[in-house]
Design a protein around this motif. Structure first.
Motif, PDB file in Angstrom:
ATOM      1  N   UNK B 586       0.830  -1.201   0.000  1.00 45.63           N
ATOM      2  CA  UNK B 586       0.000   0.000   0.000  1.00 45.63           C
ATOM      3  C   UNK B 586       0.867   1.256   0.000  1.00 45.63           C
ATOM      4  N   UNK B 587       0.359   2.336  -0.562  1.00 47.42           N
ATOM      5  CA  UNK B 587       1.074   3.611  -0.475  1.00 47.42           C
ATOM      6  C   UNK B 587       1.302   4.041   0.966  1.00 47.42           C
ATOM      7  N   UNK B 588       0.381   3.600   1.863  1.00 51.11           N
ATOM      8  CA  UNK B 588       0.517   3.977   3.267  1.00 51.11           C
ATOM      9  C   UNK B 588       1.846   3.477   3.840  1.00 51.11           C
ATOM     10  N   UNK B 592       5.041   5.825   4.835  1.00 47.64           N
ATOM     11  CA  UNK B 592       5.505   5.754   6.225  1.00 47.64           C
ATOM     12  C   UNK B 592       7.029   5.653   6.280  1.00 47.64           C
ATOM     13  N   UNK B 593       7.594   4.838   5.390  1.00 49.38           N
ATOM     14  CA  UNK B 593       9.054   4.681   5.382  1.00 49.38           C
ATOM     15  C   UNK B 593       9.717   5.931   4.819  1.00 49.38           C
ATOM     16  N   UNK B 693      -8.239   6.242   2.509  1.00 50.50           N
ATOM     17  CA  UNK B 693      -7.531   6.932   3.583  1.00 50.50           C
ATOM     18  C   UNK B 693      -6.359   7.693   2.976  1.00 50.50           C
ATOM     19  N   UNK B 694      -6.203   8.915   3.420  1.00 52.09           N
ATOM     20  CA  UNK B 694      -5.109   9.740   2.893  1.00 52.09           C
ATOM     21  C   UNK B 694      -4.114  10.031   4.003  1.00 52.09           C
ATOM     22  N   UNK B 695      -2.798   9.894   3.656  1.00 54.15           N
ATOM     23  CA  UNK B 695      -1.794  10.153   4.690  1.00 54.15           C
ATOM     24  C   UNK B 695      -1.287  11.587   4.581  1.00 54.15           C
ATOM     25  N   UNK B 696      -0.314  11.904   5.431  1.00 54.02           N
ATOM     26  CA  UNK B 696       0.173  13.285   5.468  1.00 54.02           C
ATOM     27  C   UNK B 696       0.868  13.704   4.179  1.00 54.02           C
ATOM     28  N   UNK B 697       1.368  12.731   3.421  1.00 56.32           N
ATOM     29  CA  UNK B 697       2.046  13.054   2.173  1.00 56.32           C
ATOM     30  C   UNK B 697       1.072  13.235   1.022  1.00 56.32           C
ATOM     31  N   UNK B 950      11.549  -1.083   0.343  1.00 52.11           N
ATOM     32  CA  UNK B 950      10.414  -0.324  -0.197  1.00 52.11           C
ATOM     33  C   UNK B 950      10.184  -0.694  -1.658  1.00 52.11           C
ATOM     34  N   UNK B 951      11.289  -0.810  -2.397  1.00 54.09           N
ATOM     35  CA  UNK B 951      11.119  -1.152  -3.798  1.00 54.09           C
ATOM     36  C   UNK B 951      12.321  -0.735  -4.606  1.00 54.09           C
ATOM     37  N   UNK B 952      12.119  -0.606  -5.899  1.00 52.54           N
ATOM     38  CA  UNK B 952      13.211  -0.256  -6.805  1.00 52.54           C
ATOM     39  C   UNK B 952      13.455   1.242  -6.784  1.00 52.54           C
TER      40      UNK B 952
END
Lengths: 238, 1112
Positions: B586-588, B592-593, B693-697, B950-952
């Motif tokens: 998830x983008x969340x 977060x990271x 849900x939307x985060x701070x970013x 996290x990913x590439x």
């Protein structure tokens, strides 16, 4: 450093233009040593034209080179116009060649990329004469040697006689007190050689200079005031 | 020893002072070309190896995937596919593994409304990347009772109360064949997500939205897995194999170019080979690998770099040959008298030529023997430090055959150059003498013709280069061929410019002569006369200096321009400082990271995908790239040169409204809510709903809620959040009714609309450890401390509910009211839409009502407008996964950051998300994360991101470094520096040789001048002044030529790694400090060399010398 400061004041007052005293010159060493000059001594008075004769290898050119500062004797001394040539440094020799002595070479010694007028003008440029004065003097000299119509020709475009006349004109350009000519007719035919000899005699007289000319030419010998005979590096009686 | 050899031997001894510089120049020239050969072949082949070895493991991976058509053929398919894979990999060393996964099994006896799915699998990395919580992984396929032994994820064990020894009654979902699974252990998956890309659930172990087989995608259920089994369960056919992966990590570093090429070909054919081997067994099979593309890309890079090297090498050849020509000319002049003498003594032209040929052959032989060693040493020296070492290219090349051949050919060419003047000088003795003084008019005409031909050829080549805009042509199959004329163009322009400069020289020399004629002094006049009247040597010196300065100036301009362009391209290609493609669920989680990384100044979610876009005015549709970024931070976030800067360019895109949702207090691990749905008429179907849900970013994550029956009953549902994050907002809710099969008759009989009433309230944020939550309904909260439960008021937010948009019309407003902390939506849907499935509404937290539906402002690349026949101010409609979003073109942009070679649309990500949500799309619209990170911190930040799995990550700084100093690119820089320094060295050597020979040739003339009273110092000054005149001429001409080449040629030979004109376009960088340093160094070195050489060579006038007469 050297040079004219070393010229003794009294030497300048002597009447000899050239004084050669006990000059010896040897090339190589040991068994291969060649004694080009052996204890040669003579003097030449101002205004005198001296012919230096001798067979090939007799030491004529070596002697002329020692007089003109192109070579240094192993022993003895050479005094020209009061300057002891054998002890002159580089600048003294330059001054000697520029102001006192002029050469005429058997091979003419012209700069091939320069025209006749430019070759004649070289000594005048060394004195930094203004261009109009220099050009006038060059024109006079070329007229004197009969090449007034050849001013823009380069050596490669002239005959041997013409080249030698240009060389004579260049030698006269700075009004030297001593003219040294090393077999000036050596590469010329008889007629041209005689003309050149006559020219030399004439200009020496006209300019009042001293001359020493090595030659095989009987005419030149006859035109000279005195003849020095050189054999195996020694002066001999004729 | 014959006459010729004797003459050659004695003459060489007598003229060693002359021959040695010629031989030295030949050896240096051949060695330089040999060094280029090593750069071109040895180094570049190694560069491919190094580049491929440096590729990420994922890129180098070869994955042969098979999916079965008939489960009974599993064993046979595995054998056939394995054999085909062996054939593809061949003898290439590789790490290999095999992954098996089963078809879905339904689990009987759970309380889920729809039976959940599980699947079995055997993955090689499991043992090292998991934690066994209870029991153990199975070691055999079956236990003694014939039950398949499985280890289950702890999440599944908790959800269904499974423990070691539990027996699962399962049925294969497509065939309903029953099996018994017995639990041998429970485990948790560990490691990076990218480890589990071949897993059915991508390593998530659970999803609540797996499509029910046979429902056409309308029904979803829970899916769990992998249930770990022993490999024998598949190879023995006891578990129904669904798919298998044969995976290899080849080590291509040690392969020869031929082996690599053959491997590339096998990879290209791999899918065909697999299909042929398994055609009767498979539902599908293909071989996936980025390695062929990486090999092709490396080959393309290599080709482009080689083209650059050849361009530079040809210029060096021009300089080297010029130096040799200069040497040859000087040698010939030195020999003129000798040849004349020999000719006059009866030597035939053939004999003279034979002597020259023999001498040239000896020079070539000695050069061939010496140059390879010097080249090998030079190569080792070049690669032993700096970027070449960093690029992994430091290597002992040895003395390969190609090097001997290169040096041999170079030596022969250089030897042939030495012969040139001898071949020309065939006139009479008188002609030979005259040539020393004057230019031959016939030769002059021939030279004029040759010069004219060269200028015309250069003009044509330059014109062609300008038309193609690259020396690399695209071939039939993409990247391709090299046009020799285009590659030759820079060298031709260089030579043409130099000969034009030579044509100017006589004019200036004449001016010098005029000045000399009026001058009083001798020194300057002698220099002017020499320049004007010996055009041969003077022209050689001017030509050499013109070429050297031209090459050096161009090389430095090209180098600076090339580096800047590569960096510009890298900036634009990456588009931002760090670009992250998240592999987290998830983008969340990603946000977060990323927001907590200390070196990251700004992290922003980005939309970057291919979309279908339609023009309302022209009714045209095209596929294009849609890039959505946070334009309010464009200058901080976007990279890549663009006119005006990205901030100004995107100012018109800034969002005018934001989503302001219901704030979620604390850092919840789960959200609980009461959900009630009621449908009139009554249907047996279920309600699917999702929370946005939307985060701070500003990144939105959609969480699917458990499906609930639309029976009017209230359900307390719980949704776990993957991470506990502060600052969340609930910004949207989507709900739709999925009818059951038996509802079809009811819907057909319904006259009016179907009324869908949904109530959502009593939202609570749970801050207890999510692992303690046993299930997905309110009962799981029974053991949670009430202090860990905080209400989330929804009613403080202005909500808007919209129905689904149909056929491009604006979505209709749906009745929504807030009451008692809950939002209630009453939707009216036509029965046939309900029957079609997926119909419902979306409730959006917005600051204003989206009346009018203004399109999202967008910038379009010119290609998009052309494809759609659209213009600025036109409206476009973009399809975002079925949700139409309107865009209004407010301007154009030449290219998109991050994707400069595609046509596309640039929008603000916030505006796009808001409009997409209004269009009922709950797609998070987070394809990537773009980060602002200082260059100095980029590497550490990238490492941290990788460490957090996290990913590439694509790093702009790393891409820039690779683009300029990477193994496949650094060669061009080495070549440019080599050619610069080599030109400098050749100039010094050339002038030393020129001065030596000039003074020696003129020594009699200079002695005569001394004899008439010219001081030796004056003659030295004259020679210096002569070369100063030539030098000024050469420098000015070289600078003009270098500037012309820099302005006209450098932008054309500065290309992308694919050999195409770069994007963004090339900006010329003149590298003035480097050029000034180069020129200063050149002037000083050449002046010192001339002074020292002249002083040493100019002897004091002596009678002995003067007696030599005209003998040269």
């Amino acid at each position: 450093m050297t040079t004219t400061a070393a010229v003794p004041a009294q030497a300048a007052t002597t009447d000899a233009m050239v004084r050669v005293e006990g000059v010896s010159r040897t090339y190589g060493s040991g068994e291969n040593a060649v004694h080009a000059l052996r204890d040669v001594s003579f003097t030449i008075a101002p205004g005198e034209l001296v012919a230096l004769v001798g067979r090939s290898g007799s030491g004529k050119t070596t002697l002329l080179n020692c007089v003109g500062g192109l070579d240094r004797p192993d022993a003895g001394r050479v005094v020209v116009d009061g300057r002891e040539v054998s002890s002159l440094g580089e600048s003294g020799l330059v001054e000697l060649r520029r102001d006192v002595v002029s050469y005429v070479f058997q091979t003419f010694g012209l700069v091939p990329v320069l025209s006749a007028a430019e070759n004649v003008g070289v000594p005048l440029r060394l004195r930094k004469l203004p261009a109009p004065v220099r050009e006038e003097r060059v024109r006079l000299l070329l007229d004197l040697v009969g090449l007034g119509d050849h001013t823009n020709q380069r050596p490669g475009e002239m005959s041997g006689g013409q080249q030698q006349r240009v060389a004579i004109a260049r030698a006269l350009a700075n009004s030297p007190r001593l003219l040294i000519a090393d077999e000036p007719t050596g590469q010329l035919d008889t007629a041209t050689g005689q003309a050149v000899m006559a020219l030399l005699r004439a200009v020496v007289e006209a300019e009042g200079m001293t001359a020493i000319i090595s030659t095989h030419d009987p005419l030149m010998m006859s035109l000279s005031d005195r003849v020095l005979h050189l054999a195996d590096g020694r002066l001999v009686d004729a | 020893m014959g006459w010729t050899w004797q003459v050659l031997w004695r003459r060489s001894g007598a003229q060693r002072g002359l021959l040695f510089p010629v031989l030295a120049v030949a050896v240096v020239g051949a060695a330089l070309l040999g060094t280029f050969q090593l750069l071109l072949v040895t180094s570049e082949n190694r560069a491919v190896d190094v580049a491929l070895e440096r590729e990420p493991a994922q890129t180098r991976e070869v994955d042969s995937r098979i999916a079965l058509v008939d489960p009974t053929l599993g064993r046979q398919a595995i054998a056939h596919a394995s054999a085909a894979f062996d054939q593809t990999i061949g003898s290439v060393p590789a790490d290999r593994s095999t992954w098996y996964a089963s078809a879905m099994y339904t689990v009987d006896g759970t309380s889920d409304p729809i039976a959940p799915y599980v699947y079995a699998a055997s993955y090689p990395p499991l043992a090292a990347n998991s934690r066994v919580v209870t029991g153990a992984f199975p070691t055999t396929a079956e236990d003694s009772h014939g039950r398949i032994q499985v280890a289950v994820p702890t999440a599944a064990a908790k959800a269904y109360g499974w423990r070691v020894g539990s027996v699962l009654h399962v049925a294969q979902a497509s065939t309903n064949r029953d099996r018994l699974f017995v639990v041998t252990g429970t485990y948790d998956l560990r490691g990076a997500k990218q480890l589990w890309t071949r897993d059915v659930l991508g390593g998530a172990t659970h999803t609540s939205g797996y499509p029910v087989i046979g429902s056409g995608g309308r029904l979803m259920t829970q899916a769990w897995g992998p249930l770990v089994v022993a490999p024998a369960a598949f190879t023995a056919g006891q578990v129904t194999l669904n798919e298998a992966h044969f995976v290899a990590q080849p080590h291509v570093g040690g392969l020869t170019p031929g082996e690599l090429s053959a491997f590339r070909a096998r990879l290209g054919d791999a899918s065909g080979v697999l299909a042929a081997a398994t055609k009767d067994d498979l539902l599908g099979g293909f071989v996936r690998s980025d390695l062929p593309a990486a090999i092709d890309s490396a080959a393309a890079d290599l080709q482009v770099t080689r083209v650059g090297l050849v361009i530079v090498e040809l210029m060096l050849v021009a300089v080297a040959v010029t130096v040799l020509l200069l040497a040859a000319r000087l040698l010939a002049e030195r020999r003129a008298a000798e040849q004349t003498l020999m000719a006059s003594r009866g030597a035939s032209g053939r004999q003279i030529l034979g002597l020259a040929v023999l001498e040239s052959f000896v020079v070539a032989a000695l050069t061939t023997l010496a140059a390879p060693f010097l080249a090998s040493w030079a190569y080792r020296a070049i690669t032993s430090s700096g970027p070449m070492t960093a690029a992994g290219l430091h290597d002992d090349p040895g003395l390969p055959l190609s090097l001997w051949l290169a040096c041999g050919v170079a030596a022969l060419v250089l030897a042939a150059v030495l012969l040139g003047p001898v071949l020309r000088r065939r006139g009479s003795v008188v002609d030979a003498e005259q040539q020393l003084i004057r230019q031959d008019s016939r030769g002059g005409v021939a030279r004029t013709g040759a010069d004219l031909a060269l200028v015309v050829l250069a003009a044509v080549a330059l014109r062609q280069l300008q038309q193609y805009r690259s020396p690399v042509l695209s071939g039939v199959g993409g990247f391709g061929s090299v046009d020799p004329v285009l590659v030759l163009a820079p060298a031709l322009v260089l030579l043409a410019g130099a000969v034009i400069a030579l044509r100017v020289m006589p004019l200036l020399a004449r001016v010098g002569e005029r000045v000399a004629a009026r001058s009083r002094a001798l020194v300057g006049s002698l220099a002017a006369w020499e320049v004007g009247r010996r055009p041969g040597p003077a022209a050689g010196a001017v030509l050499l200096l013109t070429l050297v300065v031209g090459v050096g100036s161009f090389a430095q301009t090209f180098l600076a321009t090339w580096r800047a362009s590569q960096q510009d391209q890298a900036d634009l290609a990456v588009g931002t400082d760090l670009r992250v493609v998240s592999e987290l669920d998830t983008p969340l989680e990603a946000g977060d990271v990323l927001q907590d990384l200390s070196r990251v100044r700004l992290a922003s979610p980005v939309v970057d995908r291919t979309v279908t876009v339609g023009s309302s005015s022209e009714s045209q549709v095209a596929s294009t790239t849609l890039l959505g970024v946070d334009t309010t931070h464009a200058d901080d976030l976007l990279r890549g040169r663009v006119g005006g800067g990205w901030g100004a360019r995107t100012a018109a895109l800034h969002p005018t409204a934001h989503l302001q949702g219901a704030p979620v207090p604390g850092a919840p691990t789960a959200l609980a809510l009461d959900l009630r749905s009621d449908v009139t008429p009554k249907l047996a179907g279920v309600l699917y709903s999702s929370l946005v849900v939307q985060d701070r970013l500003g990144a939105r994550t959609t969480f699917d809620l458990p499906a609930v029956p639309a029976d009017g009953g209230q359900r307390d549902v719980v949704v776990r959040l993957p991470v506990a994050v502060r600052g969340l907002q609930i910004v949207g809710l989507r709900a739709y009714i999925a009818p059951a099969a038996e509802d079809t008759d009811v819907l057909e009989a319904t006259a009016g609309n179907v009324a869908l009433n949904v109530s959502l309230g009593n939202v609570r944020a749970i801050t207890a450890d999510a692992a303690d939550l046993a299930g997905h309904d309110g009962s799981s909260l029974a053991d949670v401390d009430p202090a860990d439960i905080t209400p989330v008021p929804l009613t403080d937010v202005r909500w808007t509910a919209l129905g689904h948009e149909t056929e491009g019309s604006a979505p209709s407003l749906v009745s929504l009211e807030t009451q008692d902390g809950a939002i209630r939506v009453n939707d009216q849907i036509e029965p046939f839409q309900v029957a079609a499935g997926g119909q419902g509404f979306v409730a959006v937290a917005a600051t204003d009502t989206p009346s009018g539906f203004h399109g999202v402002p967008a910038l379009a690349t010119p290609g998009v407008l052309t494809d759609l026949g659209a213009a600025v101010d036109d409206e476009l409609t973009v399809d975002l996964g079925g949700a139409p979003v309107r865009l209004t073109i407010v301007g154009t942009v030449p290219y998109l950051p991050g994707d400069p070679h595609s046509n596309g649309l640039l929008v603000d990500s916030t505006s796009l998300a808001r409009q997409a949500l209004i269009g009922s799309s709950v797609d998070p619209l987070v394809d990537e994360w773009w980060l602002q990170v200082p260059d100095a911190d980029a590497a550490r930040a990238a490492t941290a991101i990788k460490d957090h799995h996290v990913g590439r990550v694509s790093s702009r700084a790393e891409t820039r470094a690779d683009a300029t100093d990477g193994p496949l690119h650094t060669g061009i820089q080495a070549a440019l520096w080599i050619v610069t320094l080599a030109a400098l060295a050749l100039a010094v050597a050339g002038f030393a040789m020129s001065t030596t020979v000039a003074v020696r040739t003129r020594r009699l003339e200079l002695a005569r001048l001394q004899a008439v009273g010219v001081p030796r110092g004056g003659l030295v000054r004259s020679v210096l002044l002569e070369y100063a005149m030539l030098g000024v001429l050469g420098l000015v001409a070289g600078l003009v030529l270098g500037t012309f080449l820099g302005a006209r040629v450098a932008p054309l030979v500065t290309v992308s790694s694919a050999g195409r004109p770069p994007v963004p376009g090339v900006v010329i960088h003149w590298a003035l400090p480097a050029q000034a340093t180069l020129l200063g160094l050149l002037v000083v070195l050449v002046a010192v060399v001339i002074a020292v050489t002249t002083n040493a060579a100019l002897r004091r006038a002596s009678g002995e010398l003067l007696r030599l007469g005209d003998e040269r």
